[in-house]
Design a protein around this motif. Structure first.
Motif, PDB file in Angstrom:
ATOM      1  N   GLU A 211      -5.914   9.610   3.860  1.00 33.79           N
ATOM      2  CA  GLU A 211      -6.717   9.891   2.622  1.00 33.79           C
ATOM      3  C   GLU A 211      -5.868   9.654   1.561  1.00 33.79           C
ATOM      4  N   PHE A 212      -4.809  10.251   1.466  1.00 34.12           N
ATOM      5  CA  PHE A 212      -3.787  10.256   0.289  1.00 34.12           C
ATOM      6  C   PHE A 212      -3.220   8.731   0.030  1.00 34.12           C
ATOM      7  N   ILE A 213      -3.290   8.085   1.057  1.00 29.60           N
ATOM      8  CA  ILE A 213      -2.470   6.642   1.042  1.00 29.60           C
ATOM      9  C   ILE A 213      -3.625   5.573   0.198  1.00 29.60           C
ATOM     10  N   ARG A 214      -5.051   6.329   0.657  1.00 26.44           N
ATOM     11  CA  ARG A 214      -6.019   5.385  -0.144  1.00 26.44           C
ATOM     12  C   ARG A 214      -6.312   5.529  -1.274  1.00 26.44           C
ATOM     13  N   ALA A 215      -6.075   6.974  -1.762  1.00 24.30           N
ATOM     14  CA  ALA A 215      -6.132   7.398  -2.966  1.00 24.30           C
ATOM     15  C   ALA A 215      -5.099   6.825  -3.968  1.00 24.30           C
ATOM     16  N   LEU A 216      -3.962   6.679  -3.515  1.00 23.91           N
ATOM     17  CA  LEU A 216      -2.920   5.826  -4.254  1.00 23.91           C
ATOM     18  C   LEU A 216      -2.962   4.216  -4.170  1.00 23.91           C
ATOM     19  N   ASN A 217      -3.810   3.824  -3.560  1.00 20.72           N
ATOM     20  CA  ASN A 217      -4.141   2.701  -3.660  1.00 20.72           C
ATOM     21  C   ASN A 217      -2.886   1.523  -3.121  1.00 20.72           C
ATOM     22  N   LEU A 218      -2.381   2.036  -1.968  1.00 20.86           N
ATOM     23  CA  LEU A 218      -1.263   1.598  -1.230  1.00 20.86           C
ATOM     24  C   LEU A 218      -1.795   0.809  -0.209  1.00 20.86           C
ATOM     25  N   ASN A 219      -2.666  -0.030  -0.361  1.00 18.95           N
ATOM     26  CA  ASN A 219      -3.325  -0.868   0.598  1.00 18.95           C
ATOM     27  C   ASN A 219      -3.078  -2.293   0.490  1.00 18.95           C
ATOM     28  N   THR A 220      -2.143  -2.738  -0.558  1.00 18.77           N
ATOM     29  CA  THR A 220      -1.718  -4.248  -0.683  1.00 18.77           C
ATOM     30  C   THR A 220      -0.394  -4.611  -0.354  1.00 18.77           C
ATOM     31  N   SER A 221      -0.212  -5.862  -0.297  1.00 18.03           N
ATOM     32  CA  SER A 221       1.067  -6.370  -0.039  1.00 18.03           C
ATOM     33  C   SER A 221       2.259  -6.156  -1.008  1.00 18.03           C
ATOM     34  N   ASN A 222       1.872  -5.467  -2.419  1.00 19.50           N
ATOM     35  CA  ASN A 222       2.791  -5.156  -3.326  1.00 19.50           C
ATOM     36  C   ASN A 222       2.952  -3.647  -3.231  1.00 19.50           C
ATOM     37  N   TYR A 223       2.893  -3.032  -1.896  1.00 25.29           N
ATOM     38  CA  TYR A 223       2.893  -1.581  -2.056  1.00 25.29           C
ATOM     39  C   TYR A 223       4.480  -1.012  -2.367  1.00 25.29           C
ATOM     40  N   LYS A 224       5.282  -1.867  -2.022  1.00 27.25           N
ATOM     41  CA  LYS A 224       6.731  -1.442  -2.354  1.00 27.25           C
ATOM     42  C   LYS A 224       7.070  -1.222  -4.069  1.00 27.25           C
ATOM     43  N   GLU A 225       6.375  -2.153  -4.707  1.00 23.65           N
ATOM     44  CA  GLU A 225       6.225  -2.355  -6.143  1.00 23.65           C
ATOM     45  C   GLU A 225       5.517  -1.211  -6.721  1.00 23.65           C
ATOM     46  N   VAL A 226       4.253  -0.759  -6.177  1.00 20.16           N
ATOM     47  CA  VAL A 226       3.634   0.220  -6.460  1.00 20.16           C
ATOM     48  C   VAL A 226       4.232   1.645  -6.453  1.00 20.16           C
ATOM     49  N   ILE A 227       4.864   1.829  -5.166  1.00 23.33           N
ATOM     50  CA  ILE A 227       5.591   3.060  -4.852  1.00 23.33           C
ATOM     51  C   ILE A 227       6.830   3.249  -5.966  1.00 23.33           C
ATOM     52  N   ARG A 228       7.654   2.099  -6.277  1.00 20.13           N
ATOM     53  CA  ARG A 228       8.683   2.181  -7.006  1.00 20.13           C
ATOM     54  C   ARG A 228       8.463   2.428  -8.681  1.00 20.13           C
ATOM     55  N   LYS A 229       7.416   1.688  -8.996  1.00 20.96           N
ATOM     56  CA  LYS A 229       6.816   1.893 -10.653  1.00 20.96           C
ATOM     57  C   LYS A 229       6.355   3.393 -10.499  1.00 20.96           C
ATOM     58  N   ASN A 230       5.786   3.963  -9.727  1.00 17.32           N
ATOM     59  CA  ASN A 230       5.073   5.226  -9.990  1.00 17.32           C
ATOM     60  C   ASN A 230       5.887   6.494  -9.335  1.00 17.32           C
ATOM     61  N   ASP A 231       7.257   5.846  -8.608  1.00 21.01           N
ATOM     62  CA  ASP A 231       8.019   7.028  -8.169  1.00 21.01           C
ATOM     63  C   ASP A 231       7.210   7.884  -7.304  1.00 21.01           C
TER      64      ASP A 231
END
Length: 304
Positions: A211-231
Motif C-alpha cells: 500500500e505504501f509503495i502504491r501511495a508513493l507512485n513507485l510503479n513505473t520504470s523510472n522508480y530509481k529516479e523517483v526514489i533518488r529525487k524524493n529521498d
C-alpha cells in the motif's frame, strides 16, 4: 684390518652427514608447512539467521502451488546450516571458534518455539568440537526449524517481524563478534512492518508495504529516479555495521506492479549501505526454489 676401520669411519661420517642434512630439510619443510597452514587459515564464522514469522508463511493466505513459502525458508535454512557444517569440516579442530544461531523479533509467544531456537544456538571451539557433532549440525537445523514453522503456522497468531527494530536495538549485540566473519541471513519477503516501530521522518519510513509503495507512485520504470529525487527510503536504524555482512533471501513482491520487487530491493540496498554494512552489499535474493538458491548460499559462505 686398518683399511676396514678407515672404511667404516668414512661410511659413518657420510651417513651422519646425510642424516643431519635430512633432518635440516625435514625441519625446513615442517616450518614451511606451518607457515602455509597459518597463511591459509580460515575465518571464524559467526552466522545468524533472522526469521520473519509474519503471515507471509501462512500456507492458506499466501498459498503457492509450486512450493509453499515456509518450505522455501526451510530449504534456505538447510543450505545455510550445511554451508556452516562444511566450513567446520574444512578446517582443523584446533582452529575452531565458530557460531550459528536463529533469531526472531519480536520473540514468539510460544515457549516451544523459543526452546527450539535455543537448541539451534551452537558454538564450536577446539575444546568442545567433535567430528560427530559437526556431522549433526544440518540434521539438527533441519529438524528443529521444521518444527518451528509447523508450530508458528498451527498457532496462526502471526505476530509479524520487527526487522527495523532488530537492526536498531539488537543486531550489534546479537550478530557481531570481534575477530569473526559475521554474516546475518534474513529470511523475509522484503516488506517491513510492525506496530512497535512504525513511523516516518520526512520522506523516510521505518516500514514498507504494498500500500505504501502504491501511495508513493513507485510503479513505473523510472522508480530509481523517483526514489533518488524524493529521498525515499528506510529511516537509518544503525550506523556501525562495518563488521557485518547481510544477505536478504525470499523477496516476494505482490503481483500487479512489475517494478515492485525492484523497489523493494532498492530500499534494502540503500538502507544497508547507509548503515555501513560490510561491502559489497549483496542484492536481495528472490523467493526462488531452494535448489536454485543453494549454490548462491554455499558459494557466499565459502568465498573466503
Amino acid at each position: 684390518m686398518k683399511i676396514k676401520i678407515i672404511g667404516l669411519c668414512v661410511f659413518t661420517a657420510v651417513f651422519l652427514s646425510v642424516g643431519c642434512s635430512f633432518d635440516d630439510d625435514q625441519k625446513a619443510t615442517s616450518e614451511g608447512d606451518s607457515m602455509k597452514s597459518s597463511s591459509s587459515r580460515k575465518d571464524n564464522l559467526n552466522i545468524s539467521i533472522l526469521l520473519d514469522l509474519s503471515d507471509r508463511i501462512d500456507p492458506v493466505k499466501n498459498a503457492n502451488p509450486g512450493m509453499e513459502f515456509y518450505k522455501r525458508d526451510l530449504g534456505y535454512i538447510t543450505s545455510i546450516s550445511k554451508g556452516f557444517e562444511n566450513h567446520l569440516r574444512s578446517k582443523p579442530i584446533r582452529q575452531d571458534n565458530d557460531h550459528i544461531q536463529i533469531y526472531f523479533e519480536p520473540e514468539p509467544l510460544s515457549p516451544e518455539i523459543n526452546n527450539l531456537a535455543k537448541e539451534l544456538k551452537l558454538s564450536f571451539t577446539k575444546d568442545n568440537t567433535t567430528k560427530d557433532a559437526i556431522l549433526k549440525i544440518s540434521q539438527q537445523y533441519i529438524s528443529a526449524s521444521n518444527e518451528i514453522y509447523k508450530l508458528a503456522i498451527k498457532d496462526s497468531k502471526f505476530i509479524g517481524s520487527d526487522i527495523w527494530g532488530f537492526f536498531k536495538d539488537k543486531v550489534n549485540d546479537y550478530c557481531i563478534k570481534p575477530k569473526h566473519r559475521n554474516i546475518l541471513f534474513i529470511l523475509t519477503d522484503g516488506y517491513i512492518f510492525h506496530n512497535n516501530s512504525k513511523f516516518t521522518e520526512g520522506a523516510r519510513s521505518s516500514y514498507l508495504t504494498p500500500e505504501f509503495i502504491r501511495a508513493l507512485n513507485l510503479n513505473t520504470s523510472n522508480y530509481k529516479e523517483v526514489i533518488r529525487k524524493n529521498d525515499y527510503g528506510f529511516v537509518k536504524a544503525n550506523d556501525s555495521l562495518s563488521n557485518l555482512e547481510v544477505v536478504v533471501i525470499g523477496i516476494n513482491p505482490l503481483k500487479g506492479n512489475p517494478f515492485e520487487g525492484d523497489v523493494i530491493s532498492e530500499y534494502w540496498i540503500k538502507w544497508l549501505k547507509e548503515m555501513k554494512v560490510k561491502n559489497p552489499v549483496m542484492k536481495p535474493i528472490p523467493a526462488d526454489l531452494p535448489s536454485n538458491v543453494e549454490m548462491i548460499i554455499q558459494n557466499y559462505i565459502h568465498r573466503h
